[in-house]
Design an enzyme around this catalytic site. Structure first.
Site, PDB file in Angstrom:
ATOM      1  CD  GLU A 100      -2.820  -1.058   2.430  1.00 51.05           C
ATOM      2  OE1 GLU A 100      -2.516  -0.371   3.399  1.00 51.05           O
ATOM      3  OE2 GLU A 100      -3.871  -1.699   2.360  1.00 51.05           O
ATOM      4  CD  GLU A 125      -3.740  -6.564   3.207  1.00 53.45           C
ATOM      5  OE1 GLU A 125      -4.469  -5.838   3.916  1.00 53.45           O
ATOM      6  OE2 GLU A 125      -2.513  -6.401   3.114  1.00 53.45           O
TER       7      GLU A 125
END
Ligand code: GAL
Length: 706
Positions: free
Chosen positions: A187, A338
């Protein structure tokens, strides 16, 4: 200096590291393309898995964890992305043996591995010895060790460390048969505003503009005496600056993350088998706009994102739109790297998904084109910042209640995998997106209720409610495959983009532009024409004036009646063949009886402009008009409210995934006899879905001659 280590020894390690890192950066084999995971014979077509952190647990526990995963039909784990201090406990001292042992054990349990490079969480020895690797926020505060993402993405030194550790991982595991791919970092989120990064920004601008005259002209710096005489006068700010500067900062951030990522791609590709894919997980908010996701994923083999609900229940339309948006980054299959096993720890109220909702979410992801779903995480570390997050097993190592639902998903994925092999959603309709436009509107929303995601969903929802597959694409993508293209917010419209859209229409496409289209050029300057700027001649009409609304304005015409809120544009027609479809009713005097929606034939197609945010009912009528006019074919039968249909097509098969997001059971009469691939029934002509029910339907081939 580190206790017990001689300076010469440290110097040697640093030199060796830099040599190794430089070697990693030097080579990228030309023309090498990584195969998708599903094309590797040993990798299942559908993957279900979890983030697993063996470094947080005694090695004696690993086998039990992996056995529990295998029992739940999990077939992939992601490892390593925060384990730098375990991989390199001291500068220049590497220990990857534990990871090799973890991978071998995963293999024993038929679980494939994705290795995350650990560069999101630098070890303490690194940032304390080299504080220039720490980032600085916009207020001049330097980050410190103890969290994650404290690194400076533009730091050349940090990049060398990243190339080194990534290259060593790739050298060790680049031919490992159980390792199917790589995730770079985790991220990309926090940029840096330190003086060195500011200098990089100034150099970047110099390369882009060539001369200060050009920059001053495009940013109209005569305004407020902003004129720059030297490159080093230009500030580095993310808010409150000249819109031209703010837009370029976003481009710079994109390029800086892209080059940060490139360093690691090169380090991996030097060693790794081409079959190993490279991705990064873009993050929990696919819609986030720190940088341009189309640009970042350009260098990756696979797009992946993190699909979190946070508080409350799944918003199926919004979540489906996000999957479609992610699928558009690389225009192909993607991964959910995720997702939450029930609940998260970061929402205001960390509610848990209802029983069955996790399964519906997994199938929704597959329905929209994902080939893998991974939970975050398997088991929480006993300490650390995320103790409350949902997990599949508890602190005692025993299954949590959600484990059985995930196990059901796993057995269903196993069952459905071969039927879904090489299938993907195929759309007749595309929604166009652009980061420049989003940024430009966000810098100056003009109405604080103007929410660009909401506007996109206003256009997306009625298309999906008719069961149509929708591609969400970069505005520059090829458009010839689409019967209908809608662009709800192309605020920044360069001459090149206008040419691209016009060519689509002239060849038979149906283009519908939404409010705020064509106001700015690619430097975030106002287009000297009125909206839609370079498309005014094609439209045969224009926006005379825009109005931010604080109440509803009536709208009516050939497409029905309703109301506009938040934004309204007074249109006019100039060409004789331009038609008015909707008009505003009585309002502020300026808008009264003025066109709100106009359309015009152009070449073999049509171009249409809707200058308002409409209520849901009127937007449904507009949608009917758009799909009828573009001759978009229905893809399935009409469905009860709350039931979603997704369609995957390929390898001679068409598979429909039906999802009941509602609280009540729903019955659907099917257009033809279909077999539910998840149950052992003969083909049926109707199906009843319980609340949170899922059906995976395949149309049965008709006997020859019928
Ligand atoms: C993600 C992140 C994970 C974990 C998770 C919690 O955004 O990648 O490391 O923090 O959030 O929901």
């Amino acid at each position: 200096m580190r206790k017990g280590r001689h300076p010469a020894c440290l110097l040697f390690h640093f030199a060796a590291r830099m040599f190794f890192a430089a070697a990693c950066l030097a080579v990228v084999a030309a023309g090498r393309t990584a195969a998708h995971a599903q094309e590797v014979p040993s990798v299942p077509d559908l993957l279900l898995g979890s983030a697993w952190y063996p470094e947080q647990w005694p090695e004696s526990r690993w086998d039990a964890d992996l056995a529990l995963m295998e029992a739940a039909h999990l077939n992939v784990v992601r490892v390593g992305e925060f384990a730098w201090s375990r991989m390199e406990p001291a500068e220049g001292q590497y220990d990857l043996d534990w990871l090799a042992r973890a991978i071998r054990l995963a293999e024993k349990h038929h679980i494939a591995v994705v290795i995350g490079t650990p560069t999101d969480a630098p070890p303490a020895w690194l940032t304390s010895k080299y504080p220039d690797t720490l980032r600085m926020d916009e207020n001049g505060h330097q980050a410190q060790h103890g969290g994650r993402r404290q690194f400076n993405y533009g730091s050349p030194r940090y990049r060398l460390f990243c190339a080194d550790i990534t290259g060593r991982l790739a050298q060790r595991f680049g031919h490992d048969t159980d390792v199917i791919g790589w995730q770079i970092g985790n991220e990309y989120t926090d940029e840096s505003f330190d003086p060195a990064t500011r200098a990089q920004f100034q150099q970047w601008l110099q390369r882009r503009y060539g001369t200060l005259d050009a920059l001053n002209q495009h940013w109209a710096t005569a305004y407020w005496s902003q004129t720059y005489d030297r490159w080093d006068e230009i500030p580095l700010v993310a808010t409150g600056g000249n819109p031209g500067l703010l837009l370029e900062h976003r481009h710079f951030v994109t390029d800086t993350w892209r080059s940060f990522q490139r360093v690691q791609i090169d380090a991996i590709r030097k060693w790794a088998d081409p079959r190993q894919f490279i991705t990064t997980n873009i993050g929990g908010l696919a819609w986030s706009d720190h940088f341009d996701h189309y640009e970042i994923t350009r260098d990756l083999d696979l797009a992946s994102w993190d699909d979190y609900v946070g508080q409350g229940q799944l918003d199926s339309i919004r979540n489906g739109a996000m999957h479609d948006f992610v699928r558009g980054w690389k225009r192909g299959p993607f991964w959910v790297m995720e997702t939450q096993p029930g609940s998260v720890n970061w929402a205001p109220i960390n509610t848990t998904l209802s029983r069955g909702e996790t399964r519906v979410m997994a199938w929704q992801a597959i329905g929209h084109g994902a080939n893998a779903v991974l939970y975050w995480q398997w088991r929480s570390a006993l300490n650390g910042q995320e103790q409350y997050h949902g997990t599949l097993v508890g602190p005692d190592g025993e299954p949590m209640p959600i484990y059985s639902e995930v196990s059901q998903i796993g057995s269903e994925f196993e069952r459905a995998a071969s039927a879904l092999r090489r299938t993907q959603p195929v759309a007749q309709v595309a929604i166009l997106e652009s980061y420049d436009s989003r940024w430009a509107i966000d810098f100056q929303p003009h109405n604080h209720n103007y929410d660009e995601l909401q506007v996109l969903l206003d256009w997306y929802r009625p298309l999906r409610e008719r069961g149509l597959t929708v591609d969400v694409l970069n505005a520059t993508a090829p458009l010839n495959d689409y019967k209908l293209v809608v662009a709800p917010g192309l605020n920044v419209l360069s001459p090149e983009l206008a040419t691209h859209l016009k060519a689509y229409v002239e060849q038979g496409g149906h283009l519908v532009l939404g409010p705020r289209s064509g106001m700015k050029d690619e430097y975030d300057s106002l287009n000297p024409q009125r909206q839609p700027g370079p498309l005014v001649p094609a439209l045969g009409g224009r926006v005379e004036q825009y109005y931010a609304l604080d109440g509803a304005v009536p709208v009516s015409g050939a497409l029905g009646s309703g109301a506009a809120t938040i934004w309204a544009e007074q249109l006019s027609t100039q060409a004789s063949d331009a038609r008015v479809l909707l008009r505003f009713g009585k309002s502020n005097g300026w808008l009264d009886d003025q066109p709100a929606m106009i359309t015009r034939p152009l070449g073999k197609g049509t171009v249409t402009y809707l200058g308002a945010i409409l209520d849901d009912l009127l937007m449904q009528n507009v949608t009917t008009w758009m799909i009828d006019g573009a001759r978009v074919q229905p893809e399935f039968v009409a469905l009860p409210e709350d039931v979603e249909v997704c369609r995957r097509v390929g390898s001679g098969r068409t598979i429909y995934i039906l999802l009941n997001h509602g609280a009540q059971p729903a019955s659907i009469t099917l257009p033809a006899p279909m077999r539910d691939l998840l149950v052992d029934h003969p083909p049926q002509t109707s199906v009843t879905l319980a609340s949170q029910g899922v059906a995976l339907l395949e149309e049965q081939a008709q006997p020859a001659g019928r």
